[in-house]
Design an enzyme around this catalytic site. Structure first.
Site, PDB file in Angstrom:
ATOM      1  N   LYS A 286     -19.091 -35.972  76.968  1.00 22.63           N
ATOM      2  CA  LYS A 286     -18.429 -37.281  76.965  1.00 22.63           C
ATOM      3  C   LYS A 286     -16.916 -37.092  77.030  1.00 22.63           C
ATOM      4  O   LYS A 286     -16.406 -36.054  76.614  1.00 22.63           O
ATOM      5  CB  LYS A 286     -18.749 -38.008  75.648  1.00 22.63           C
ATOM      6  CG  LYS A 286     -20.147 -38.571  75.548  1.00 22.63           C
ATOM      7  CD  LYS A 286     -20.308 -39.337  74.263  1.00 22.63           C
ATOM      8  CE  LYS A 286     -21.720 -39.864  74.093  1.00 22.63           C
ATOM      9  NZ  LYS A 286     -22.094 -40.888  75.087  1.00 22.63           N
ATOM     10  N   ARG A 360     -33.319 -41.081  74.242  1.00 27.31           N
ATOM     11  CA  ARG A 360     -34.687 -41.347  74.706  1.00 27.31           C
ATOM     12  C   ARG A 360     -35.556 -40.103  74.599  1.00 27.31           C
ATOM     13  O   ARG A 360     -36.772 -40.213  74.427  1.00 27.31           O
ATOM     14  CB  ARG A 360     -34.638 -41.918  76.137  1.00 27.31           C
ATOM     15  CG  ARG A 360     -34.058 -40.978  77.162  1.00 27.31           C
ATOM     16  CD  ARG A 360     -33.566 -41.700  78.416  1.00 27.31           C
ATOM     17  NE  ARG A 360     -32.274 -42.362  78.201  1.00 27.31           N
ATOM     18  CZ  ARG A 360     -31.654 -43.110  79.105  1.00 27.31           C
ATOM     19  NH1 ARG A 360     -32.196 -43.310  80.302  1.00 27.31           N
ATOM     20  NH2 ARG A 360     -30.484 -43.658  78.825  1.00 27.31           N
TER      21      ARG A 360
HETATM   22  N1  BES Z   1     -25.304 -42.653  72.124  1.00 27.44           N
HETATM   23  C1  BES Z   1     -25.089 -42.992  73.469  1.00 27.44           C
HETATM   24  C2  BES Z   1     -25.021 -44.501  73.704  1.00 27.44           C
HETATM   25  C3  BES Z   1     -23.822 -45.217  73.153  1.00 27.44           C
HETATM   26  C4  BES Z   1     -22.688 -45.371  73.931  1.00 27.44           C
HETATM   27  C5  BES Z   1     -23.870 -45.791  71.917  1.00 27.44           C
HETATM   28  C6  BES Z   1     -21.603 -46.070  73.415  1.00 27.44           C
HETATM   29  C7  BES Z   1     -22.788 -46.493  71.431  1.00 27.44           C
HETATM   30  C8  BES Z   1     -21.648 -46.621  72.176  1.00 27.44           C
HETATM   31  C9  BES Z   1     -26.207 -42.461  74.347  1.00 27.44           C
HETATM   32  O1  BES Z   1     -26.762 -41.265  73.938  1.00 27.44           O
HETATM   33  C10 BES Z   1     -25.623 -42.232  75.691  1.00 27.44           C
HETATM   34  O2  BES Z   1     -24.771 -41.401  75.806  1.00 27.44           O
HETATM   35  N2  BES Z   1     -26.105 -42.959  76.689  1.00 27.44           N
HETATM   36  C11 BES Z   1     -25.609 -42.827  78.018  1.00 27.44           C
HETATM   37  C12 BES Z   1     -26.781 -42.846  78.961  1.00 27.44           C
HETATM   38  C13 BES Z   1     -26.429 -42.517  80.371  1.00 27.44           C
HETATM   39  C14 BES Z   1     -25.985 -41.084  80.492  1.00 27.44           C
HETATM   40  C15 BES Z   1     -27.640 -42.768  81.228  1.00 27.44           C
HETATM   41  C16 BES Z   1     -24.661 -43.986  78.282  1.00 27.44           C
HETATM   42  O3  BES Z   1     -24.929 -45.100  77.811  1.00 27.44           O
HETATM   43  O4  BES Z   1     -23.646 -43.772  78.920  1.00 27.44           O
HETATM   44 MN    MN Z   2     -25.683 -39.600  74.657  1.00 23.77          MN
END
Ligand code: BES
Ligand code: MN
Ligand code: ZN
Length: 515
Positions: A286, A360
């Site tokens: 990230k 997931r």
């Molecule tokens: N934990 C994150 C989702 C999240 C993002 C929660 C911002 C709270 C605030 C999750 O694991 C994630 O990173 N999801 C990705 C999925 C994508 C790579 C398909 C996302 O939402 O960007």
């Molecule tokens: Mn994630």
């Protein structure tokens, strides 16, 4: 978390001499102020003040000792709190939210003025039993008074927390009923605060091992069954999802299981909560900005454990199994890579397109395992699953996705009652298509469009026909809608929805067909 004593005090409100007394004032359809007997002498003189017309959330602080007014109680501070026109409100959920908000405002005033004991007279509201008024005001005060000071040095000007709430009741008749209502409010608020406490812990102090310890503690206190699946158990059971996410980490994963067995012949509900103790994204790292917030990626797991404590404490009439798959998502040398193929518990294979779509993966193993082992009547999972749900709904609604209209409707109703609103998003074969893989059964991302729905469709593969609801709390677990009883930081979202759902659960009527 410091303990706040909540008592029903046998006192006359006119004689209350404490630090802060709260008096609620409503207004009728014509805008006239309506208040306790105690306030009657004061109401005419309030009419001239534009800043206080008893609209909801308006308040007015009086210091009777500084400028004595005849007929007022000998308290140090008197907080007049507006409730608005109750008769014009749309229904119970709006009134409950009003009372919780009033509670939150009281807590805010206590914090501001460093007041540690507050007294209040339960207002008589037409058409609403006193126990409900007590319940929601108590809940609001405790939720609003929450603070997390564990890692700060104690200072004189730091509010030490609320020590005591006194519900002043001179009328002995309904005290036990009021007491029961207050107990419900206290129980659900403390559960939400327990979830906030877990969430507030930084990633280095809240690891999967801490989830396991927290569950053991709840189990011991409430005589629940607690099982911790260790990494070796996961290997034996072939839980390829959680093992893959854990590959880049130094910290051992845990699958934490709590069982509340009430009795035979009632429904068994399976609750699953994402317990990702820090989400760096893994190899699909990230960006640095905002990454710190990813210590909150365990809020679903915290909610499920905290709710379990409250459910057992109230001896609710259902069987409940809670599972929290827990690991962090790091980018160590052994980490899972984009393009890798993994095999989930039960045999479904998945191509990892993005290692940041890890929630997931751990939920899929937990849900498949829980369904096979416990044969639940339904499954509810809570997860900070997708950033996309924030784009869709902002910070005001949690996303709800479900294969069952009955279960979805019950959840929407429960969420509405407790001020944690849910908005349902669709599922469908056309979305499921987006996660088809060329090399495995499925892949872990579905592209940009409808990211929250494709994430839910991933989970859907592991529940099949079992009634299931998924709560995407990424937008509400922290930064939730500003409310007086949500004091910034993690909100504890989902805890009170689950408690509310199970308090009113009707056994045996949930059907598999979606009607
Ligand atoms: N934990 C994150 C989702 C999240 C993002 C929660 C911002 C709270 C605030 C999750 O694991 C994630 O990173 N999801 C990705 C999925 C994508 C790579 C398909 C996302 O939402 O960007
Ligand atoms: Mn994630
Ligand atoms: Zn995550």
């Amino acid at each position: 978390m410091k303990i706040t004593k909540v008592v029903i005090a046998k006192k006359k409100v006119e004689e209350y001499a404490g630090e802060l007394l709260v008096a609620f004032i409503a207004r009728d359809g014509a805008g006239e102020l309506v208040g306790d007997g105690l306030l009657k002498p004061l109401l005419p003189s309030l009419q001239g003040f534009k800043e206080f017309s008893a609209k909801k959330e308006q308040y007015f602080l009086i210091y009777p000792g500084v400028s004595p007014i005849k007929g007022l109680p000998p308290c140090k501070r008197l907080l007049l709190l507006g409730l608005g026109d109750i008769a014009a409100m749309s229904g119970p959920s709006e009134i409950f939210e009003l009372l919780r908000t009033a509670g939150g405002l009281i807590a805010g005033q206590c914090k501001r003025n460093l007041v540690t004991t507050v007294g209040l007279n339960i207002p008589e509201l037409e058409g609403l039993d006193d126990d409900l008024v007590g319940e929601y005001v108590a809940e609001g005060i405790l939720l609003g008074a929450y603070q997390f000071l564990k890692y700060q040095k104690k200072d004189d000007d730091v509010y030490p927390g609320l020590k005591k709430i006194e519900f002043i009741s001179h009328d002995h008749g309904n005290r036990s009923k009021i007491g029961k209502g207050i107990d419900r409010g206290v129980n659900s608020a403390l559960a939400a605060c327990a979830a906030r406490d877990m969430a507030n812990e930084p990633g280095n102090c809240w690891t999967p091992g801490h989830f396991a310890d927290a569950a053991k503690k709840i189990a011991k206190e409430l005589k629940l069954k607690c099982t911790i699946l260790e990494k070796s158990d996961m290997t034996r059971l072939a839980m390829g999802g959680i093992l893959a996410v854990n590959k880049g980490s130094e910290e051992a994963p845990k699958m934490v299981i709590l069982e509340y067995n009430r009795q035979k012949n009632v429904d068994t509900l399976l609750l699953v909560g994402k317990g990702l103790t820090f989400d760096s994204g893994g190899i699909s790292l990230k960006p640095a900005q905002g990454m710190m917030d990813m210590k909150y990626d365990m809020c679903g797991g915290a909610a499920v454990l905290a709710a379990m404590g409250a459910i057992a404490r109230e001896r609710l009439g259902v069987n409940v199994v809670a599972i929290v798959p827990s690991t962090d998502n790091m980018a160590g040398g052994g980490a899972v890579k984009p393009g890798d193929v993994i095999t989930h518990y039960g045999g479904i294979t998945s191509e990892i397109e993005n290692t940041d779509a890890e929630g997931r993966l751990i939920l899929a193993d937990a849900m498949a395992y829980g369904i096979e082992k416990y044969q639940p009547a339904c499954v509810i999972d809570l997860a900070t699953l997708t950033g996309a749900v924030i784009i869709a709904l902002g910070h005001h609604y949690s996303g709800l996705l479900s294969n069952n209209d009955q279960l979805a409707a019950r959840l929407v109703a429960a969420g509405k009652m407790c001020g944690e609103p849910l908005w349902r998003l669709p599922l469908g074969e056309m979305y499921a298509k987006q996660i088809k893989s060329k090399v495995a059964d499925i892949k872990n991302t579905g592209g940009k469009p409808a990211g929250s729905i494709t994430a839910a469709e991933y989970l859907h593969k592991f529940v099949g026909e079992v009634p299931w609801a998924h709560l995407d709390i990424a937008g509400t677990a922290w930064d939730f809608t500003e409310k007086s009883y949500i004091p910034g930081g993690p909100s504890g979202i989902g805890v009170r929805t689950l408690i509310e759902l199970l308090r009113s659960w009707e056994n045996g009527i949930l059907t598999k067909d979606n009607s």
